[in-house]
Design a protein around this motif. Structure first.
Motif, PDB file in Angstrom:
ATOM      1  N   CYS A 109       0.831  -1.217   0.000  1.00 45.47           N
ATOM      2  CA  CYS A 109       0.000   0.000   0.000  1.00 45.47           C
ATOM      3  C   CYS A 109       0.862   1.262   0.000  1.00 45.47           C
ATOM      4  CB  CYS A 109      -0.935  -0.001   1.213  1.00 45.47           C
ATOM      5  SG  CYS A 109      -2.299  -1.175   1.105  1.00 45.47           S
TER       6      CYS A 109
ATOM      7  N   LEU B 132       2.544   1.530  -3.556  1.00 50.40           N
ATOM      8  CA  LEU B 132       1.620   1.891  -4.625  1.00 50.40           C
ATOM      9  C   LEU B 132       1.450   3.407  -4.747  1.00 50.40           C
ATOM     10  CD1 LEU B 132      -1.161  -0.856  -4.377  1.00 50.40           C
ATOM     11  CD2 LEU B 132       0.447  -0.476  -6.267  1.00 50.40           C
TER      12      LEU B 132
ATOM     13  N   CYS C 158      -4.379  -1.106  -9.614  1.00 52.82           N
ATOM     14  CA  CYS C 158      -3.654   0.155  -9.525  1.00 52.82           C
ATOM     15  C   CYS C 158      -2.664   0.327 -10.674  1.00 52.82           C
ATOM     16  CB  CYS C 158      -2.918   0.232  -8.190  1.00 52.82           C
ATOM     17  SG  CYS C 158      -2.043   1.791  -7.925  1.00 52.82           S
ATOM     18  N   ASP C 159      -1.975  -0.742 -11.050  1.00 50.14           N
ATOM     19  CA  ASP C 159      -0.973  -0.667 -12.120  1.00 50.14           C
ATOM     20  C   ASP C 159      -0.939  -2.004 -12.852  1.00 50.14           C
ATOM     21  OD1 ASP C 159       1.167  -0.410 -13.806  1.00 50.14           O
ATOM     22  OD2 ASP C 159       2.549   0.380 -12.320  1.00 50.14           O
TER      23      ASP C 159
END
Length: 317
Positions: free
Chosen positions: A204, A207, A257-258
């Motif tokens: 987390c 990110l 996220c990615d």
């Protein structure tokens, strides 16, 4: 929601704000705890606070913490109302910490006398947001095996995630890192999970794509002993399901996220799925239904997993 109290809180009023807060969750580790506290009290960076958070210990850990906080005004002792788990204890630390930077140390480990100063200098000299160092795996026979890249390098958060998931230079550990408190302001540890909570928290943070500086020196001593979860496995079937879900949610979070990190995230996720079987065997709690669920999940991703070149052949086999 749970309650906790701080002991000897009067002794900390009016004291200067610390540069570093060291958060130490404590649970039934009396035989190791004093050495851990001594290694923190001996830090060359003196402007620190040490937060000892007892998670409902049933041995003498709480009394050791209480005595330590009475002797040293830099030590703050918190006691949870009952055993809530390591994540709950760390969350108390996150709420109560006053330092500009945060570090996490396990209550049965030790740190080198200059670890905090070393990590702090890395951050200040580089302008990075996260600093890491190497770890020694300390064994009872006297061996100290170094883990981590032996040279200094700089990277970004997303690159660090890829390295971590593929077993390269960056480690999934929480205890070898120093973070600015402001970077963690909106984060907390996943409670009710006994394995992988530190991995999820580190992911987390990364990110957010912070700048990361790794120092090549080895400053943390990760003490290996038979009482740890790593060595005895998990004896609670419900915990197996929670831990599996934690890794799955983290995998999905990375992919969302990615998407460019999906391949490396899958490599780590499948590794943890297979580790469930090992842990069940260690703990003597083998469950055929759970094992079947792991098999189905691995088979679902097997073709993609086998195509990942960075995964070692022995794991594919």
């Amino acid at each position: 929601v749970f309650s906790y109290r701080e002991w000897n809180s009067e002794s900390h009023r009016g004291s200067r704000s610390p540069v570093i807060s060291v958060i130490v969750p404590v649970y039934n580790c009396a035989s190791y705890l004093e050495a851990t506290i001594d290694s923190l009290r001996s830090q060359s960076c003196e402007n620190i606070e040490i937060l000892l958070i007892d998670d409902g210990s049933t041995d003498t850990s709480a009394s050791i913490c209480r005595m330590a906080s009475a002797k040293d005004s830099r030590i703050r002792f918190f006691q949870l109302d009952c055993n809530r788990g390591v994540s709950a204890a760390r969350n108390v630390g996150l709420r109560e910490a006053r330092g500009v930077y945060l570090s996490f140390v396990d209550a049965d480990d030790r740190v080198e006398p200059d670890m905090m100063e070393y990590l702090l200098c890395l951050l200040r000299n580089s302008g990075a947001s996260v600093a890491t160092c190497g770890i020694y795996m300390d064994y009872s026979d006297g061996r100290a095996i170094p883990v981590g890249f032996p040279k200094e390098y700089r990277t970004n958060g997303h690159s660090a995630i890829e390295q971590l998931n593929l077993g390269r230079n960056f480690t999934p550990y929480l205890v070898d890192k120093l973070f600015p408190r402001c970077l963690l302001a909106d984060l907390s540890f996943q409670e009710g999970v006994s394995v992988g909570e530190d991995y999820r928290f580190v992911i987390c943070v990364l990110l957010k794509n912070p700048s990361v500086i790794h120092g090549g020196a080895y400053k943390y001593h990760y003490v290996q002993h038979p009482e740890s979860v790593t060595h005895r496995g998990l004896g609670n079937l419900r915990m197996f399901y929670r831990n599996r879900q934690n890794y799955r949610v983290t995998y999905e979070m990375i992919c969302k996220c990615d998407p460019s990190l999906e391949t490396s995230a899958l490599a780590y996720y499948i590794l943890q799925e297979m580790a469930v079987i090992t842990s069940m065997v260690k703990s003597g709690q083998y469950n055929h239904k759970l094992a079947g669920s792991v098999q189905r999940q691995v088979r679902k991703h097997l073709r993609s997993y086998l195509a990942i070149q960075e995964v070692p052949l022995y794991l594919k086999v």
